[in-house]
Design an enzyme around this catalytic site. Sequence first.
Site: not given
Length: 159
Positions: A64-67, A114
């Site tokens: 779950i890559p997130h930014g 987040h």
Amino acid sequence: MTFQSLLLPGRVLCNVEARSKKHALDVLSELLSSATDIDQGDVFQSLIKREKLGCTAIENGIAIPHGRLPDLEEPIGAFLKLSRPVDFDMPDREPVDLIFGLLVPAPADNAGCHHEEVSLVATAFADRTLATALRGATSSRAIYELLTAPDPARRAAAS
């Protein structure tokens, strides 16, 4: 927050050929930037910056890559099903083949987080039935329908 609010059919791809984690993140950043006016390079750098803090892969071949991006108005997501798993720098070296990318707005004061959005995705993917159904899907549309079905029973029926 729901998958329906994060995804559009055009941001779901099945059988993506990725040579590496970096290549998968590049493809993912293209999908995510297609939903915004934000440059693909900025999206990619946001994902890479988070990966440098620690691997975003969870278990069962899922990442779950997130930014966070300051110019983003609302959270957006994209999903990749890789044709072959890639090394995602997991300590146990388990390769990843299901990737849900997430971008969220960064507050002006850089406060806040987040966790709600990441938690939604992680909780959904903790359901091994969903992961199995996603791996069995043969089209981007089928994957989209699995992810956006309102309950697990419909997800299983969609596969």
